[in-house]
Write a protein that holds these residues in place. Structure first.
Motif, PDB file in Angstrom:
ATOM      1  N   UNK A 176       0.812  -1.315   0.067  1.00  0.00           N
ATOM      2  CA  UNK A 176      -0.094   0.121   0.076  1.00  0.00           C
ATOM      3  C   UNK A 176       0.918   1.293   0.010  1.00  0.00           C
ATOM      4  N   UNK A 177       1.684   1.149   0.924  1.00  0.00           N
ATOM      5  CA  UNK A 177       2.662   2.687   1.257  1.00  0.00           C
ATOM      6  C   UNK A 177       3.117   3.009  -0.117  1.00  0.00           C
ATOM      7  N   UNK A 178       3.668   2.201  -1.047  1.00  0.00           N
ATOM      8  CA  UNK A 178       4.207   2.699  -2.245  1.00  0.00           C
ATOM      9  C   UNK A 178       3.026   3.211  -3.195  1.00  0.00           C
ATOM     10  N   UNK A 179       2.150   2.330  -3.350  1.00  0.00           N
ATOM     11  CA  UNK A 179       0.983   2.987  -4.246  1.00  0.00           C
ATOM     12  C   UNK A 179       0.682   4.594  -3.670  1.00  0.00           C
ATOM     13  N   UNK A 180       0.325   4.496  -2.111  1.00  0.00           N
ATOM     14  CA  UNK A 180      -0.084   5.865  -2.006  1.00  0.00           C
ATOM     15  C   UNK A 180       0.952   7.129  -2.018  1.00  0.00           C
ATOM     16  N   UNK A 181       2.182   6.757  -1.944  1.00  0.00           N
ATOM     17  CA  UNK A 181       3.184   7.590  -1.930  1.00  0.00           C
ATOM     18  C   UNK A 181       3.228   8.147  -3.472  1.00  0.00           C
ATOM     19  N   UNK A 182       3.164   7.127  -4.478  1.00  0.00           N
ATOM     20  CA  UNK A 182       3.393   7.470  -5.685  1.00  0.00           C
ATOM     21  C   UNK A 182       2.043   8.315  -6.165  1.00  0.00           C
ATOM     22  N   UNK A 183       0.939   8.095  -5.782  1.00  0.00           N
ATOM     23  CA  UNK A 183      -0.410   8.748  -6.181  1.00  0.00           C
ATOM     24  C   UNK A 183      -0.137  10.046  -5.672  1.00  0.00           C
TER      25      UNK A 183
END
Lengths: 276, 229
Positions: A176-183
């Motif tokens: 999740x963290x990565x997805x949120x960061x990139x968003x």
């Protein structure tokens, strides 16, 4: 502080540097000249002409015969004297040689005796030293081997532990963290692209915006949570969000992640690329 | 002279066109060395001045005191350069605008920053002066040397055409004479290229510190204007 220096480079240092440049070139020229003259002299020595000596010769036959006879006699006498001298010298030389030879023999004999004893002693000492050295080396080698083995074991353990840790971390990070960061980074980028900079903006200004968003990426509401201290800056940030929407990338976001992170998003707006 | 072959004999024995090219290259070389030395003096004194002024600026000295010190120096005939000049111009504009009374804060900041930008570009221009010449010498003088060589070889071959029998002894001096021009061209170009590269990176670092200083100074002014009003 630099007044002395400034005096040296008066008129922006042009006279000084022009002088230095000309001197440099003269120096280079002088070097070439010197090198050249060196090669000249060596060649001159090589091409020295051979000298021919010319003599007048008296052509009177009688005088010539007499002179010839006299010279012949003189040569004969000289040769006899030389012969005698040589014989005497040879005799003396032979005697001296014999004496020297006897002396040398005696010395050699003595030397041989001494040498034998000395060599024996040296050999003994050398053997002992070698044995000792070998023993020490063997011990050292064993010690080193032991340490090496321990070291290798430790390294293996450490590597294993590091690998396990890395795997665990990577697995966690890929979620999740990565997805949120990139968003969030994407939204920040879009907002900064359309942001028009107010004249009062300074580097390091930072506003936090709360953005309410629909799953289609449309923005329903923007509010300032944390002001930058400059109202114009805050307003411009707010306007930029409205202009940048809709964020169509949100449509591809998994619903669960969207609801948890993006439905109400706190966006930190801090442009860094200002000149002043 | 025909049998001895040293660099000097080659140069003085060369044809008039080749000698003109050699003279041109020598002039370029002398000029570029002059610039190399002059720029060295200017850039190293600029670097020293940056360090000295930054030290004084961040020593906690009052800005007004620093400004007056600079004015005194100027009266003694030592003009402010580099970072100090940027500081003086910006601070002067700042004081002037603030004394007018009814000017709004943002306008004061804008004015001071504009003045500093102008001073910055003047200082940058001072540092970069003549560097373009070095770059030109570095890239062009090998070509000039080559040009001289081509002319020299052409002459050598024209001379060769009149000979019934072409031996190495006939060809060699002409070619050696032609090649020395290329050597002189390279002699002029190499220092110029090295100096250009070195100095442009030096200029970049000095102007970078000017920019940083301008930013920091305007943030100080900003703080001052917003606390004292």
């Amino acid at each position: 502080m630099y007044s002395g220096y400034r005096y040296l480079v008066g008129l922006n240092g042009y006279p000084l540097s022009a002088l230095a440049a000309v001197l440099l070139h003269l120096l280079a020229l002088g070097f070439i000249l010197y090198w050249n003259s060196g090669s000249d002299s060596s060649e001159l020595e090589l091409v020295q002409p051979t000298v021919i000596k010319a003599l007048f010769i008296d052509e009177n036959p009688q005088t010539r015969e007499r002179i010839e006879r006299q010279r012949q006699q003189q040569i004969d006498r000289q040769r006899q004297q030389q012969e005698a001298q040589r014989q005497r010298e040879a005799e003396a030389q032979r005697q001296r040689d014999a004496e020297a030879e006897a002396e040398r023999q005696r010395q050699l004999e003595q030397q041989r005796l001494l040498d034998a004893a000395e060599r024996q002693r040296l050999l003994e000492a050398e053997r002992q030293r070698q044995a000792e050295q070998e023993r020490a080396e063997r011990e050292q080698e064993e010690q080193r081997q032991r340490e090496l083995a321990q070291q290798r074991q430790r390294e293996l353990d450490a590597a294993e532990r590091a690998r396990q840790q890395e795997e665990a971390q990577a697995a966690a990070a890929r979620t999740e963290f990565e997805v949120v960061q990139s968003g969030v980074a994407l939204i920040q980028q879009f907002v900064q692209e359309v942001w028009s900079r107010p004249p009062s903006a300074r580097n390091g200004m930072r506003a936090v915006l709360r953005i309410n968003m629909l799953p289609t990426g449309e923005v329903t509401d923007v509010a300032i949570i944390e002001s930058s201290g400059d109202a114009a800056f805050d307003r411009s940030a707010e306007n930029a969000v409205y202009r940048a929407q809709p964020f169509r990338e949100m449509e591809q976001m998994p619903t669960r992640i969207f609801n948890a992170n993006f439905r109400t998003l706190s966006l930190i707006f801090q442009p860094e690329d200002l000149l002043n | 002279m025909g049998e001895e072959l040293g660099p000097l004999q080659l140069i003085f024995g060369a044809s008039i066109e080749v000698q003109i090219v050699i003279l041109l290259l020598l002039a370029l070389s002398v000029t570029s060395w002059c610039i190399i030395i002059q720029r060295y003096l200017v850039l190293s004194s600029a670097g020293r001045a940056v360090r000295g002024f930054e030290e004084r600026f961040w020593s906690g000295i009052d800005l007004g005191v620093l400004y007056r010190e600079g004015s005194q120096m100027q009266e003694e005939g030592v003009a402010a350069t580099g970072m100090e000049n940027i500081f003086r111009v910006g601070f002067k504009e700042f004081l002037r605008l603030r004394q007018q009374g009814n000017v709004d804060r943002e306008a004061i900041m804008e004015g001071a920053q504009r003045a500093m930008r102008v001073a910055y570009s003047r200082e940058e221009e001072k540092l970069e002066r003549h560097l373009a010449f070095l770059a030109t010498v570095g890239s062009v003088s090998p070509y000039i040397g080559l040009f001289g060589t081509v002319i020299g070889i052409m002459n050598a071959f024209i001379g060769l055409a009149s000979q019934a029998q072409a031996t190495l002894q006939v060809v060699a001096p002409g070619i050696a004479e032609a090649l020395i021009v290329t050597a002189i061209g390279l002699f002029a170009a190499i220092p110029a290229v090295v100096a250009y590269n070195r100095y442009s990176s030096k200029v970049e670092s000095v102007t970078g510190s000017y920019i940083t200083f301008t930013d920091e100074f305007s943030s100080i002014l900003h703080r001052q204007i917003h606390t004292t009003g």
